[in-house]
Scaffold this motif. Structure first.
Motif, PDB file in Angstrom:
ATOM      1  N   UNK A   1       0.859  -1.187   0.000  1.00  0.00           N
ATOM      2  CA  UNK A   1       0.000   0.000   0.000  1.00  0.00           C
ATOM      3  C   UNK A   1       0.889   1.227   0.000  1.00  0.00           C
ATOM      4  N   UNK A   2       0.603   2.177  -0.910  1.00  0.00           N
ATOM      5  CA  UNK A   2       1.373   3.422  -0.970  1.00  0.00           C
ATOM      6  C   UNK A   2       0.412   4.575  -1.202  1.00  0.00           C
ATOM      7  N   UNK A   3       0.600   5.646  -0.436  1.00  0.00           N
ATOM      8  CA  UNK A   3      -0.240   6.844  -0.551  1.00  0.00           C
ATOM      9  C   UNK A   3       0.689   8.034  -0.753  1.00  0.00           C
ATOM     10  N   UNK A   4       0.397   8.833  -1.754  1.00  0.00           N
ATOM     11  CA  UNK A   4       1.266   9.978  -2.016  1.00  0.00           C
ATOM     12  C   UNK A   4       0.550  11.072  -2.777  1.00  0.00           C
ATOM     13  N   UNK A   5       1.174  12.231  -2.798  1.00  0.00           N
ATOM     14  CA  UNK A   5       0.640  13.383  -3.521  1.00  0.00           C
ATOM     15  C   UNK A   5       1.134  13.354  -4.965  1.00  0.00           C
ATOM     16  N   UNK A   6       0.253  13.614  -5.896  1.00  0.00           N
ATOM     17  CA  UNK A   6       0.632  13.804  -7.288  1.00  0.00           C
ATOM     18  C   UNK A   6      -0.031  15.095  -7.773  1.00  0.00           C
ATOM     19  N   UNK A   7       0.249  15.483  -8.983  1.00  0.00           N
ATOM     20  CA  UNK A   7      -0.287  16.736  -9.508  1.00  0.00           C
ATOM     21  C   UNK A   7      -1.813  16.702  -9.524  1.00  0.00           C
ATOM     22  N   UNK A   8      -2.405  17.665  -8.850  1.00  0.00           N
ATOM     23  CA  UNK A   8      -3.860  17.796  -8.844  1.00  0.00           C
ATOM     24  C   UNK A   8      -4.560  17.097  -7.709  1.00  0.00           C
TER      25      UNK A   8
END
Length: 479
Positions: free
Chosen positions: A461-468
């Motif tokens: 499981x991976x959670x991260x910020x991306x554009x938008x």
């Protein structure tokens, strides 16, 4: 040094030394054993000849009889016999006869007639009524040139009137001795090698079983999820069962204690809100001065906090069930696209209320392998989070692709980026960020539940910020 290596070293030493001792002892016994068998045959032959020659020796006509010609013919014979793979192409017995004084009357070799053999042990002992035998080297400097002589008395009633001796060179026995030694050597070496291989296999099995039990015990001591080591027989099986029972009891006690503390802490806030609202409403009933709008607000608070308590208890129950598991109860084929469509359909009211856009980019052929109930609950939690943090009119997008034996599922939602300080703590129990709509926090159990489900399935499981916005990536076993 690992235990398996030590066990094999001891086993190797024991089997090697025992095998070498037994093999060398048997090898040393081959030569005398063959010679003893040959001597026994010579005894029978000498006694048979003694009976055949008795009349000629008694009458003194041995030299004029047909026996010298027979012995000469015997010496010229070529048997061409194949004896256990070895070819015998000439006879090797030497036969000579002496009178009562030890003088040679007849010699199949033709070289000792008339000589005095009375001092040779075979003749000397036989004339004295004893068992006569000797072993004499033809070449004093060559130990392999020894010849075995066995004699038998020629009797006239009870009187010894002569001696017949049968000789056989020991070198004629050597091929049979060497063949037996070679075969026994190969057989012994093969048995030793087989014994060592079995010992190595036993040591490997024992070491592997102990290693599984050790790793299981270490995982238990560190609080990590671990499946039973799978050792089901003997003392190791009993040890594994005892460790498993100990883990269950210890984890159960620690789990209950931890959850009592955390649940007590989490219940304080909603219970305090409910109690405060109830006291205010109770006071208003006594003096009748609280406005209707204020009463509705307090009633709404009580309902909201009650719903929060119900949600907290349900999620704690689900999380507790997952955390106590050591493995999946089933592994079935789960169509990914159909599962996501089902979840989106169940949340259609919230999606419509927020004027949200949902895009599904999922191939119908993609299928997960796992426990359907847990996978549905995990994806439902992720969709709940996405709905909470997506602003009105925003976009939620599902996508997936196959990567080897796993399927990568992506869930993107438009919205504000997650603060850097919170990224590493998102899956912690009871950790939550304020919801944009009302600033309230959730139970903080949803992502922790998702992490537990992913771990049970052997995924990531991976959670991260991306554009938008924010993207959650799930890697789960596929079919």
């Amino acid at each position: 040094m690992p235990l398996g290596v030590r066990i094999f070293a001891v086993y190797f030493l024991f089997v090697g030394l025992s095998g070498w001792f037994v093999l060398s002892t048997v090898m040393d016994e081959i030569r005398p054993g063959v010679r003893q068998s040959t001597e026994e045959t010579l005894v029978d032959t000498a006694n048979l000849l003694a009976e055949i020659l008795r009349d000629e020796v008694r009458s003194g006509n041995l030299a004029q009889s047909h026996l010298p010609a027979l012995l000469e013919a015997y010496g010229r014979r070529r048997p061409q016999a194949s004896i256990w793979g070895l070819t015998k192409n000439q006879v090797n017995h030497r036969i000579y006869v002496t009178d009562a004084r030890g003088e040679v009357l007849l010699d199949s070799s033709g070289r000792a007639v008339g000589q005095d053999y009375s001092r040779w042990n075979d003749v000397y002992l036989t004339l004295r009524g004893e068992y006569g035998a000797r072993s004499t080297r033809e070449d004093p400097d060559n130990p392999d040139s020894s010849v075995m002589y066995v004699a038998a008395p020629i009797l006239d009633g009870q009187e010894v009137i002569g001696v017949v001796s049968v000789a056989k060179p020991n070198r004629t026995l050597q091929p049979y001795i060497e063949r037996s030694q070679r075969r026994l050597g190969w057989l012994g070496a093969g048995l030793i090698a087989l014994g060592l291989a079995i010992g190595a296999l036993l040591s490997w099995w024992l070491s592997a079983a102990l290693g599984r039990v050790t790793r299981f015990a270490q995982a238990v001591s560190e609080g990590r999820r671990a499946e039973s080591p799978g050792v089901r027989s003997g003392e190791l099986g009993q040890l594994a069962t005892a460790v498993e029972q100990m883990r269950t009891e210890l984890e159960g006690k620690a789990y209950v204690e931890r959850y009592v503390h955390t649940l007590t802490h989490e219940l304080k806030s909603p219970l305090a809100a409910i109690r405060g609202a109830a006291e205010l409403l109770g006071g208003e009933l006594l003096d009748g001065e609280m406005p209707a709008e204020q009463r509705r607000r307090f009633v709404a608070n009580i309902q909201q906090e009650g719903a929060r308590l119900q949600q907290l208890s349900e999620r704690l129950l689900h999380l507790a069930q997952v955390e106590q598991r050591q493995g999946l109860e089933e592994r079935v084929e789960v169509p990914l696209a159909a599962l996501v469509e089902e979840l989106v359909s169940a949340q259609q009211a919230r999606i419509a209320a927020g004027d949200l856009r949902v895009e599904l980019a999922l191939e119908p052929a993609l299928r997960l392998c796992g426990e359907r109930f847990l996978l549905r609950q995990a994806l439902a939690n992720l969709l709940d989070n996405a709905l909470d943090f997506t602003p009105p009119g925003g976009l939620i997008r599902f996508g997936a692709e196959r990567r080897g034996a796993f399927i990568e599922l992506y869930l993107f939602n438009e919205g504000e980026a997650i603060p850097d300080y919170a990224l590493a703590r998102l899956t912690e129990r009871f950790y939550s960020l304020p919801r944009p709509a009302g600033g309230r926090k959730s139970t903080g159990l949803g992502l922790n539940f998702v992490q537990e489900v992913v771990d049970l399935h052997g995924g990531e499981l991976a959670i991260g910020n991306i554009e938008g916005g924010v993207q959650v990536r799930l890697s789960l076993p596929g079919i």
